[in-house]
Design an enzyme around this catalytic site. Sequence first.
Site, mmCIF file in Angstrom:
data_model
loop_
_atom_site.group_PDB
_atom_site.id
_atom_site.type_symbol
_atom_site.label_atom_id
_atom_site.label_comp_id
_atom_site.label_asym_id
_atom_site.label_seq_id
_atom_site.Cartn_x
_atom_site.Cartn_y
_atom_site.Cartn_z
ATOM 1 N N HIS A 1 -2.081 -51.948 60.575
ATOM 2 C CA HIS A 1 -2.313 -51.164 61.785
ATOM 3 C C HIS A 1 -3.424 -50.134 61.540
ATOM 4 O O HIS A 1 -4.290 -49.940 62.382
ATOM 5 C CB HIS A 1 -1.035 -50.436 62.215
ATOM 6 C CG HIS A 1 -0.132 -51.243 63.071
ATOM 7 N ND1 HIS A 1 0.681 -52.230 62.560
ATOM 8 C CD2 HIS A 1 0.091 -51.211 64.414
ATOM 9 C CE1 HIS A 1 1.370 -52.765 63.555
ATOM 10 N NE2 HIS A 1 1.034 -52.170 64.685
ATOM 11 N N HIS B 1 5.692 -47.456 56.019
ATOM 12 C CA HIS B 1 4.575 -47.348 55.075
ATOM 13 C C HIS B 1 4.649 -46.026 54.333
ATOM 14 O O HIS B 1 5.208 -45.047 54.828
ATOM 15 C CB HIS B 1 3.218 -47.401 55.803
ATOM 16 C CG HIS B 1 2.799 -48.764 56.194
ATOM 17 N ND1 HIS B 1 2.369 -49.702 55.296
ATOM 18 C CD2 HIS B 1 2.741 -49.361 57.408
ATOM 19 C CE1 HIS B 1 2.063 -50.820 55.934
ATOM 20 N NE2 HIS B 1 2.290 -50.641 57.225
#
Length: 168
Positions: free
Chosen positions: A107, A146
């Site tokens: 992303h 993450h």
Amino acid sequence: MMMPAPIQRFDNAFSAMCLCHRYSQAVAAFSRHVSRTGDGPLYLIFALCAWWFDSAQGRELVVTGLTAFAIELPLYVVLKNSVKRSRPSHLPSFITPSDKYSLPSGHTAAAFIMAALITSYYPELAWLVWPWALLIGLSRVLLGVHYISDILVGAVFGLACFEFASLS
């Protein structure tokens, strides 16, 4: 993959700070919305608008963007499946990630490609797209999928792919 101990310690501490507080549910709700802007449809809408409303420059933007993503996507898959860094599992996660590994953040890479792309053709939008790209990356940490180092690597990776595509 195990990261060097100082990086892993920092990643764990930063993630714990971001995820283990009484506002984490509210922050995650906002982060989910921010993260969704990096899923891809917004990129397509922007490309179509650029193509339609700014014909010559818009077409160049679309070709450069497609080239950057054609470079990024296969390298991303190879890198992610070679490094095999596990996602944070000892802290809350507010979404189910689409794959098993965390490094780099796809992303974030995509958002930084788009920010660099948009800024190179429409510099007057830099004030909007760079904070947006940073928020995409941070949202991935705030959602618990993450570590911050995954975001940093994703940002550098996305910028490198854009720069390489710009050379062609």
